[in-house]
Design a protein around this motif. Sequence first.
Motif, short mmCIF file in Angstrom:
data_model
loop_
_atom_site.label_atom_id
_atom_site.label_comp_id
_atom_site.label_asym_id
_atom_site.label_seq_id
_atom_site.Cartn_x
_atom_site.Cartn_y
_atom_site.Cartn_z
N THR A 190 -8.53 0.19 0.08
CA THR A 190 -7.07 0.32 0.08
C THR A 190 -6.57 0.75 1.45
O THR A 190 -5.50 0.31 1.91
CB THR A 190 -6.62 1.35 -0.98
OG1 THR A 190 -7.08 0.92 -2.27
CG2 THR A 190 -5.12 1.51 -1.00
N ASN A 232 -13.15 2.03 -3.32
CA ASN A 232 -11.86 1.37 -3.51
C ASN A 232 -10.78 1.97 -2.62
O ASN A 232 -9.91 1.26 -2.10
CB ASN A 232 -11.42 1.46 -4.97
CG ASN A 232 -10.11 0.73 -5.21
OD1 ASN A 232 -10.03 -0.48 -5.09
ND2 ASN A 232 -9.06 1.49 -5.54
N GLN A 233 -10.84 3.28 -2.43
CA GLN A 233 -9.83 3.93 -1.58
C GLN A 233 -10.00 3.53 -0.12
O GLN A 233 -9.01 3.36 0.60
CB GLN A 233 -9.94 5.45 -1.72
CG GLN A 233 -8.72 6.22 -1.25
CD GLN A 233 -7.59 6.22 -2.25
OE1 GLN A 233 -7.41 5.27 -3.02
NE2 GLN A 233 -6.80 7.27 -2.24
N ILE A 268 -0.58 5.12 -5.10
CA ILE A 268 -0.83 6.00 -3.96
C ILE A 268 0.44 6.67 -3.46
O ILE A 268 0.37 7.54 -2.60
CB ILE A 268 -1.51 5.24 -2.80
CG1 ILE A 268 -0.58 4.15 -2.24
CG2 ILE A 268 -2.83 4.65 -3.24
CD1 ILE A 268 -1.13 3.51 -0.97
N GLU A 288 2.51 1.36 -4.44
CA GLU A 288 1.23 1.15 -3.75
C GLU A 288 1.41 1.11 -2.23
O GLU A 288 0.65 0.42 -1.54
CB GLU A 288 0.58 -0.14 -4.24
CG GLU A 288 0.21 -0.12 -5.70
CD GLU A 288 -0.42 -1.42 -6.16
OE1 GLU A 288 -1.16 -2.03 -5.37
OE2 GLU A 288 -0.17 -1.83 -7.31
N PHE A 344 -6.83 11.05 2.49
CA PHE A 344 -6.52 9.94 1.58
C PHE A 344 -7.80 9.46 0.89
O PHE A 344 -7.78 9.15 -0.31
CB PHE A 344 -5.88 8.81 2.40
CG PHE A 344 -5.49 7.61 1.60
CD1 PHE A 344 -4.31 7.58 0.88
CD2 PHE A 344 -6.30 6.47 1.58
CE1 PHE A 344 -3.93 6.46 0.15
CE2 PHE A 344 -5.93 5.35 0.86
CZ PHE A 344 -4.74 5.34 0.14
N VAL A 345 -8.89 9.40 1.64
CA VAL A 345 -10.17 8.94 1.07
C VAL A 345 -10.83 10.04 0.25
O VAL A 345 -11.34 9.79 -0.85
CB VAL A 345 -11.11 8.46 2.19
CG1 VAL A 345 -12.47 8.10 1.62
CG2 VAL A 345 -10.50 7.28 2.93
N MET A 369 -14.64 4.84 -6.77
CA MET A 369 -13.26 5.18 -6.41
C MET A 369 -13.10 5.42 -4.92
O MET A 369 -12.08 5.05 -4.33
CB MET A 369 -12.80 6.39 -7.21
CG MET A 369 -12.65 6.10 -8.69
SD MET A 369 -11.78 7.39 -9.59
CE MET A 369 -11.56 6.57 -11.17
N ALA A 428 -9.95 10.69 -3.47
CA ALA A 428 -10.46 9.74 -4.46
C ALA A 428 -11.76 10.21 -5.10
O ALA A 428 -12.07 9.82 -6.23
CB ALA A 428 -10.66 8.37 -3.82
#
Length: 368
Positions: free
Chosen positions: A269, A265-266, A206, A150, A165-166, A262, A169
């Motif tokens: 994160t 959540n990303q 990730i 993670e 990265f986003v 999702m 998701a």
Amino acid sequence: MASSFPLTGADGSGAHGTTSARVVGQVPDDMQMIRAAATLTRDLNAARPAIYWTDLLASVAIGYGAFAGAVLAPSLALALLSGVIAVLALYRAGSFIHELTHLRPDAVPGFNAGWNAFVGIPLLIPSFMYEGVHNLHHQRTRYGTAKDPEYLPLALMKPWTVPLFVAVAALGPVGLIIRYGVLSPLSALIAPLRRIVVERYSGLVINPAFRRVMPEGRARRHWLVLEVLASAWAMSLIALVATGTIPMRAFLIGLAVASGTMVLNQIRTLVAHLWENEEQVMSVTAQYLDSVNVPPPGLLPELWAPVGLRYHALHHLLPGVPYHALPEAHRRLSRELGSSTYALANYRSLSGLIGRLVRSTFRTNSSR
């Protein structure tokens, strides 16, 4: 290269208004903070089943009710409003998967099975996707290294990696349908495919370099039962949509809601850590300072970092404290430790944290 991070607070300055920096590997443990965290919160370690069940069931009821409202809404505006409520409520319900990895099996009777029945199987995120994975992130010598499932040094990567990265998701729900509706049943027949599915597509991680190992004993049986149930649901969903039993409009709305949870959540994160470590084993204090709290008075973090996730740095300091006790733990430590090291992991807002990360990527790449 030697990674470093600024020991700064929410306004970009340190505890006394300075902007100091230390190399990650050289941050010594603040034993006063560590001892205070242990002694001041000893009475907060017990999970309260009534809170867990009430919170989960309310989130599920609101989430699925709002999803039904989005499907049946007579206007676009009402559908969008219902969709947003569904995303927020189901995101909160899904976030309990984090608690499952830390709860003792007997702490909240039936909660693991209940969460999987109401959330894990319907949303195709059965709890084994996180159980046996998240605990590795908390291992002191693994955190922030290539062995951490993670962690990625996002602050040291290219600027375009942040939006990518986003964005990735958003495709998560489609990927999960393929994983459980297609790959899982095929992998039962094709041994080489099974190994790939287990190693690469069986964890909410990730770090793309992470490879999972199938557990043994009771954990293995738990995994297989949940995987069979998730696969049966995914294959049924594909069949029901293909035959028109589930209207395509309802299916697409469901995908949009799941995708929204999702993506949210990303984004959460993205700001859970400062992501500034690169392959160095870190002290407990360094790990704490590389993590993020977004405490009150702000209210919005309860939406984008629910179920105690707004206290992520504190959670790394006290992983055994249940989510409902983290606010009280934070109040006690803030009173006791004041503007010490503890305060340096506190930040004000999501936008400020994202801006900090983006600036770090540009700063890192301009110096190379």
